[in-house]
Design a protein around this motif. Sequence first.
Motif, short mmCIF file in Angstrom:
data_model
loop_
_atom_site.label_atom_id
_atom_site.label_comp_id
_atom_site.label_asym_id
_atom_site.label_seq_id
_atom_site.Cartn_x
_atom_site.Cartn_y
_atom_site.Cartn_z
N ALA A 113 31.96 39.72 30.84
CA ALA A 113 33.28 39.43 31.41
C ALA A 113 33.71 40.51 32.39
O ALA A 113 34.20 40.22 33.48
CB ALA A 113 34.31 39.27 30.28
N VAL A 114 33.52 41.77 32.01
CA VAL A 114 33.92 42.87 32.90
C VAL A 114 33.02 42.90 34.13
O VAL A 114 33.49 43.09 35.26
CB VAL A 114 33.93 44.22 32.16
CG1 VAL A 114 34.11 45.38 33.13
CG2 VAL A 114 35.03 44.23 31.11
N ALA A 115 31.72 42.68 33.95
CA ALA A 115 30.81 42.65 35.09
C ALA A 115 31.21 41.55 36.08
O ALA A 115 31.16 41.76 37.30
CB ALA A 115 29.37 42.46 34.62
N VAL A 118 34.26 42.77 38.02
CA VAL A 118 33.87 43.76 39.03
C VAL A 118 33.18 43.06 40.21
O VAL A 118 33.47 43.34 41.37
CB VAL A 118 32.97 44.86 38.44
CG1 VAL A 118 32.37 45.75 39.52
CG2 VAL A 118 33.75 45.70 37.44
N ALA A 119 32.29 42.11 39.91
CA ALA A 119 31.56 41.41 40.97
C ALA A 119 32.50 40.62 41.87
O ALA A 119 32.25 40.51 43.08
CB ALA A 119 30.51 40.48 40.35
N ARG A 120 33.58 40.08 41.31
CA ARG A 120 34.53 39.30 42.11
C ARG A 120 35.52 40.16 42.86
O ARG A 120 36.19 39.69 43.77
CB ARG A 120 35.31 38.33 41.20
CG ARG A 120 34.50 37.14 40.75
CD ARG A 120 35.36 36.03 40.18
NE ARG A 120 36.37 36.47 39.23
CZ ARG A 120 36.23 36.45 37.90
NH1 ARG A 120 35.10 36.02 37.37
NH2 ARG A 120 37.19 36.85 37.11
N HIS A 121 35.64 41.42 42.47
CA HIS A 121 36.64 42.28 43.11
C HIS A 121 36.14 42.68 44.50
O HIS A 121 34.98 43.05 44.67
CB HIS A 121 36.89 43.54 42.26
CG HIS A 121 38.14 44.24 42.64
ND1 HIS A 121 38.19 45.10 43.71
CD2 HIS A 121 39.38 44.19 42.12
CE1 HIS A 121 39.41 45.56 43.81
NE2 HIS A 121 40.16 45.02 42.87
N PRO A 122 37.02 42.63 45.50
CA PRO A 122 36.57 42.88 46.87
C PRO A 122 36.15 44.32 47.18
O PRO A 122 35.43 44.54 48.15
CB PRO A 122 37.79 42.48 47.73
CG PRO A 122 38.95 42.57 46.81
CD PRO A 122 38.43 42.27 45.43
N THR A 123 36.58 45.28 46.37
CA THR A 123 36.26 46.67 46.73
C THR A 123 35.53 47.46 45.63
O THR A 123 35.02 48.53 45.92
CB THR A 123 37.54 47.45 47.09
OG1 THR A 123 38.40 47.48 45.96
CG2 THR A 123 38.25 46.82 48.28
N LEU A 124 35.48 46.97 44.42
CA LEU A 124 34.85 47.73 43.35
C LEU A 124 33.34 47.60 43.39
O LEU A 124 32.80 46.57 43.76
CB LEU A 124 35.36 47.26 41.98
CG LEU A 124 36.83 47.53 41.69
CD1 LEU A 124 37.21 47.00 40.32
CD2 LEU A 124 37.14 49.02 41.79
N THR A 125 32.67 48.67 42.97
CA THR A 125 31.21 48.69 42.95
C THR A 125 30.70 49.03 41.57
O THR A 125 31.44 49.55 40.72
CB THR A 125 30.67 49.75 43.94
OG1 THR A 125 31.05 51.05 43.45
CG2 THR A 125 31.19 49.54 45.35
N ALA A 126 29.43 48.75 41.34
CA ALA A 126 28.80 49.12 40.07
C ALA A 126 28.84 50.63 39.87
O ALA A 126 28.99 51.12 38.74
CB ALA A 126 27.37 48.61 40.02
N ALA A 127 28.75 51.40 40.95
CA ALA A 127 28.81 52.87 40.85
C ALA A 127 30.18 53.30 40.32
O ALA A 127 30.27 54.24 39.51
CB ALA A 127 28.54 53.51 42.20
N GLU A 128 31.24 52.64 40.75
CA GLU A 128 32.57 53.00 40.25
C GLU A 128 32.72 52.62 38.78
O GLU A 128 33.35 53.35 38.01
CB GLU A 128 33.64 52.31 41.11
CG GLU A 128 33.73 52.93 42.49
CD GLU A 128 34.61 52.15 43.44
OE1 GLU A 128 35.46 52.79 44.09
OE2 GLU A 128 34.45 50.92 43.52
#
Length: 155
Positions: A113-115, A118-128
């Motif tokens: 769910a969290v992944a 994050v994937a749908r968020h326009p600015t968040l990355t896996a690194a963050e």
Amino acid sequence: MPIPLDDGDDIALAGDLVTQAARLVRAMRRRHELPAAIRVLSVLDEQGPLSVTQLAAAYSCSQPTMTGLVNQLLQHGWATKGPHPDDTRATLVTPTPAGTAELARVRRLNGEAVAALVARHPTLTAAELRTAVTVLRALLADDTSTSTETGDRTS
């Protein structure tokens, strides 16, 4: 040497971390509609087998409330109660393999769910996301106030 957070903005940001982490946990609970006893499995996973009294202290609830939660675990087959090695009046609550598997399933659901968020968020990355997890793990590893008298098993 660590730099202390003493600026008012830093303190507010640190407080917001706690607020947002709690909101995320509540959102995951609502999303999956899980029994409250699942959270007790997480405490047992972190700290090992505990008595009902120790669980209540670790969970910050009354002993009668914890007894009800432990009964839920027992009904689902997610935990067992056995003799306490040091106190003949007490029992130890221990997760079963089914309880361990259920906790792993719930953690996987939360992760998925969290992944997805994050994937749908326009600015968040896996690194963050990795940085956020690193920060929370480090803070919790250093926080001895979350340990019980039985000892805190960090992993």
